[in-house]
Design an enzyme around this catalytic site. Structure first.
Site, mmCIF file in Angstrom:
data_model
loop_
_atom_site.group_PDB
_atom_site.id
_atom_site.type_symbol
_atom_site.label_atom_id
_atom_site.label_comp_id
_atom_site.label_asym_id
_atom_site.label_seq_id
_atom_site.Cartn_x
_atom_site.Cartn_y
_atom_site.Cartn_z
ATOM 1 N N CYS A 35 -6.366 0.052 4.547
ATOM 2 C CA CYS A 35 -7.288 0.682 3.576
ATOM 3 C C CYS A 35 -7.003 0.132 2.276
ATOM 4 C CB CYS A 35 -6.945 2.382 3.665
ATOM 5 S SG CYS A 35 -5.630 2.672 3.212
ATOM 6 N N CYS A 104 -2.112 8.220 5.636
ATOM 7 C CA CYS A 104 -2.064 8.535 4.087
ATOM 8 C C CYS A 104 -0.561 9.266 3.808
ATOM 9 C CB CYS A 104 -3.125 9.307 3.639
ATOM 10 S SG CYS A 104 -4.792 8.987 4.275
HETATM 11 FE FE1 FES Z 1 -5.465 4.948 3.241
HETATM 12 FE FE2 FES Z 1 -5.807 7.226 2.686
HETATM 13 S S1 FES Z 1 -7.374 6.136 3.440
HETATM 14 S S2 FES Z 1 -4.065 6.064 2.270
#
Ligand code: FES
Length: 127
Positions: A35, A104
């Site tokens: 991400c 996360c």
């Molecule tokens: Fe990657 Fe939250 S989407 S840390």
């Protein structure tokens, strides 16, 4: 059921411990390649007690809420206890995260472990 718990929303909207600690005793920076989010945690440690913890997170709301909650959970704790903090404990303290957002909370666990490694290294101690 709402996707995010009230606690997640609270820590996302009013994150605790945002910032940088100058001359921190331990700093840990981690990122998630998928991400692209980055989290950095700073620790002030006195006599093996975490007297202050701050974070900078360039990431999603769950990552911000996780770093806020994780820093709250380790403040005032001995380093040995902080080293045991798991992403599961952070997620539980937030009253849960959606499955696709669990990674996360892993960032928070990893950043704290890295900051503690940095502290151990600076102090020439082995874990
Ligand atoms: Fe990657 Fe939250 S989407 S840390």
């Amino acid at each position: 059921m709402a996707l995010y718990s009230e606690k997640v929303m609270d820590h996302f909207r009013n994150p605790r411990n945002v910032g940088v600690i100058e001359n921190a005793d331990g700093v840990g920076k981690v990122g998630n390649a998928k991400c692209g989010d980055i989290m950095e945690i700073y620790l002030k440690i006195d006599n093996d007690i975490i007297t202050d913890a701050k974070f900078e997170t360039f990431g999603c709301g769950s990552a911000i809420a996780s770093s806020s909650m994780a820093t709250e959970m380790i403040k005032g704790k001995p380093v040995s206890e902080a080293a045991q903090l798991t992403n599961k404990a952070v997620t539980e303290a937030l009253d849960g995260l959606p499955p696709q957002k669990i990674h996360c909370s892993v960032l928070a666990e990893e950043a704290i472990k890295k900051a503690l490694d940095d502290y151990y290294q600076k102090n020439g101690e082995s874990k």
